[in-house]
Scaffold this active site. Sequence first.
Site, PDB file in Angstrom:
ATOM      1  N   LYS A 196      75.721  42.600  20.422  1.00  0.00           N
ATOM      2  CA  LYS A 196      74.377  42.070  20.622  1.00  0.00           C
ATOM      3  C   LYS A 196      74.247  41.383  21.995  1.00  0.00           C
ATOM      4  CE  LYS A 196      70.350  40.446  19.999  1.00  0.00           C
ATOM      5  NZ  LYS A 196      69.123  41.077  19.612  1.00  0.00           N
TER       6      LYS A 196
ATOM      7  N   CYS B 295      64.672  35.913  24.204  1.00  0.00           N
ATOM      8  CA  CYS B 295      65.994  36.526  23.981  1.00  0.00           C
ATOM      9  C   CYS B 295      66.837  36.668  25.244  1.00  0.00           C
ATOM     10  CB  CYS B 295      65.819  37.887  23.327  1.00  0.00           C
ATOM     11  SG  CYS B 295      64.917  37.780  21.783  1.00  0.00           S
TER      12      CYS B 295
ATOM     13  N   GLU C 202      59.920  42.775  20.774  1.00  0.00           N
ATOM     14  CA  GLU C 202      58.594  42.343  20.333  1.00  0.00           C
ATOM     15  C   GLU C 202      57.583  43.390  20.788  1.00  0.00           C
ATOM     16  OE1 GLU C 202      57.639  38.320  21.330  1.00  0.00           O
ATOM     17  OE2 GLU C 202      59.561  37.599  20.586  1.00  0.00           O
TER      18      GLU C 202
HETATM   19  C1  UGA Z   1      64.935  42.002  23.917  1.00  0.00           C
HETATM   20  C2  UGA Z   1      65.732  43.316  23.799  1.00  0.00           C
HETATM   21  O1  UGA Z   1      65.076  44.346  24.559  1.00  0.00           O
HETATM   22  C3  UGA Z   1      65.835  43.759  22.341  1.00  0.00           C
HETATM   23  O2  UGA Z   1      66.641  44.935  22.236  1.00  0.00           O
HETATM   24  C4  UGA Z   1      66.464  42.627  21.530  1.00  0.00           C
HETATM   25  O3  UGA Z   1      66.564  42.954  20.153  1.00  0.00           O
HETATM   26  C5  UGA Z   1      65.607  41.374  21.676  1.00  0.00           C
HETATM   27  O4  UGA Z   1      65.537  41.018  23.081  1.00  0.00           O
HETATM   28  C6  UGA Z   1      66.267  40.260  20.879  1.00  0.00           C
HETATM   29  O5  UGA Z   1      67.383  39.869  21.232  1.00  0.00           O
HETATM   30  O6  UGA Z   1      65.716  39.860  19.858  1.00  0.00           O
HETATM   31  P1  UGA Z   1      62.329  41.380  23.921  1.00  0.00           P
HETATM   32  O7  UGA Z   1      62.742  39.997  24.330  1.00  0.00           O
HETATM   33  O8  UGA Z   1      61.335  41.556  22.835  1.00  0.00           O
HETATM   34  O9  UGA Z   1      63.602  42.262  23.499  1.00  0.00           O
HETATM   35  O10 UGA Z   1      61.674  42.039  25.207  1.00  0.00           O
HETATM   36  P2  UGA Z   1      62.087  43.123  26.295  1.00  0.00           P
HETATM   37  O11 UGA Z   1      61.237  44.290  26.120  1.00  0.00           O
HETATM   38  O12 UGA Z   1      63.546  43.320  26.339  1.00  0.00           O
HETATM   39  O13 UGA Z   1      61.634  42.348  27.624  1.00  0.00           O
HETATM   40  C7  UGA Z   1      62.281  41.150  28.042  1.00  0.00           C
HETATM   41  C8  UGA Z   1      61.781  40.722  29.399  1.00  0.00           C
HETATM   42  O14 UGA Z   1      62.211  41.628  30.423  1.00  0.00           O
HETATM   43  C9  UGA Z   1      60.254  40.664  29.530  1.00  0.00           C
HETATM   44  O15 UGA Z   1      59.917  39.503  30.254  1.00  0.00           O
HETATM   45  C10 UGA Z   1      59.910  41.919  30.295  1.00  0.00           C
HETATM   46  O16 UGA Z   1      58.716  41.826  31.022  1.00  0.00           O
HETATM   47  C11 UGA Z   1      61.112  42.041  31.209  1.00  0.00           C
HETATM   48  N1  UGA Z   1      61.341  43.421  31.704  1.00  0.00           N
HETATM   49  C12 UGA Z   1      61.689  44.416  30.842  1.00  0.00           C
HETATM   50  C13 UGA Z   1      61.232  43.693  33.059  1.00  0.00           C
HETATM   51  O17 UGA Z   1      60.921  42.799  33.881  1.00  0.00           O
HETATM   52  N2  UGA Z   1      61.481  44.969  33.492  1.00  0.00           N
HETATM   53  C14 UGA Z   1      61.820  45.972  32.659  1.00  0.00           C
HETATM   54  O18 UGA Z   1      62.040  47.108  33.140  1.00  0.00           O
HETATM   55  C15 UGA Z   1      61.924  45.680  31.300  1.00  0.00           C
END
Ligand code: UGA
Length: 430
Positions: free
Chosen positions: A204, A260, A155
């Site tokens: 996935k 996700c 997202e």
């Molecule tokens: C995630 C995956 O990154 C995508 O590749 C996947 O397609 C998607 O799920 C899905 O299955 O549809 P998303 O949920 O949009 O994407 O967000 P992310 O950017 O992955 O972040 C997820 C969570 O992890 C957030 O709460 C974010 O703040 C946290 N996060 C992320 C951290 O705490 N540290 C990080 O270094 C990265």
Amino acid sequence: MSRVAVVGTGYVGLTTAACLARLGHDVVAADLDAEKVARLRKGEIPILEERLPALVAEGLEEKRLQFVVGAAEAVRDAEFVFLCVQTPQGESGEADLSAVEAVVREVGPLLAPDAVVVTKSTVPVGTAKRIARWLSEAGAAHEVGVASNPEFLREGTAVRDFLEPTRIVIGCEDTAVAVRVSDLYRDVPAPLVVTDAASAEMIKYASNVFLATKISYINSIAVICEAVNADVKDVALGMGYDPRIGRDFLNPGPGFGGSCLPKDSAALLKTAAGIGYDFELLRGVIEVNARQRDHVVGKVRTALGGDVRGRKIAVWGLTYKANTDDLRDSPALEIAARLAEEGGDVHAYDPISGEIAGGQVPGVVIADDPYTVCEDAEVLALLTEWDTFRWLDFRSVAASMATPRIVDARNLLDGVELRHLGFDYRGIGR
Ligand code: UGA
């Protein structure tokens, strides 16, 4: 160019539809919500997603993108039917496939014999086989193909992730069908992985759970860093230069949230249990993630000397990450609500505050200005990494607070400068 139906216009469906239209295909996207369809026809996008409004407008204008009510309306002439409906977490952790099943049974009898049903929704391993069975029970021609084509969209950057993906994965037992699906992406430069459906479905889950694992790993390292006076930011930097590790997803924070990673972690754990495998590592990842939310609540409590009751707490950030308006399973939201539950007088601001209905976060007052929430507050908790927070006037923030204290749960701000301005600054793992 192909005729494509996209069923479901949530984050995944809308991005898929708009991007496939961008690639030159004729796309009909369906949703059950007539009001939403009416808005989409006018180019009104219900979610905050960079580049999506422009792409939808372009598709509508060039008549390559249409929106209709109901899947039946969309699939009649379709060569490909993309399933992008919700697969929420069921009661015991497994993904709930009822929406997928309902659509497949509805459209089965309407499909052209050479149509291909493609799953984009995250579905458990074995779903392609079940879809084939539902199709045949619904009276679809036996030639109708089924393929898994998982999405890896984040997202906030979904359009870029679709048009410039790290890889395209297509899972299908029939190579001719896989080639037809891959042809939809012929203008997209990315490595192509063609495999069987079960492996594609597993790619996935294994990818999302690996990302979740990285986050819980660095959150654990951060806890240790705090105790031994190391700085997790430098640790992650030093680790990340190793290409086998990589710098991405090594940012500690309040734990992973969203629609996700938490759901897919629970679902894979359930799949493992189903085959009698105790996926201890994943249990740990989920447990660490839950504890991380406690950890941040504890940091705010400690900053206030051990008791939040009756104390004014300012919160910046409620969405589960920056650049989205999604509040689903948001660690920030839970932390704010828990501080209120403990008796704190919590006032929160988020750049999307205007869209957050009163009462949506129990006990928390939602404000539409980042400065007013800080007035007379005894601590400011920064819970979501919106870039705009870095550029606010911290001199006035300090002057308006009862005591200038910051718990920066995203390590977004410059601690040295803030201390210089008189703040008691506490990051994560530093
Ligand atoms: C995630 C995956 O990154 C995508 O590749 C996947 O397609 C998607 O799920 C899905 O299955 O549809 P998303 O949920 O949009 O994407 O967000 P992310 O950017 O992955 O972040 C997820 C969570 O992890 C957030 O709460 C974010 O703040 C946290 N996060 C992320 C951290 O705490 N540290 C990080 O270094 C990265």
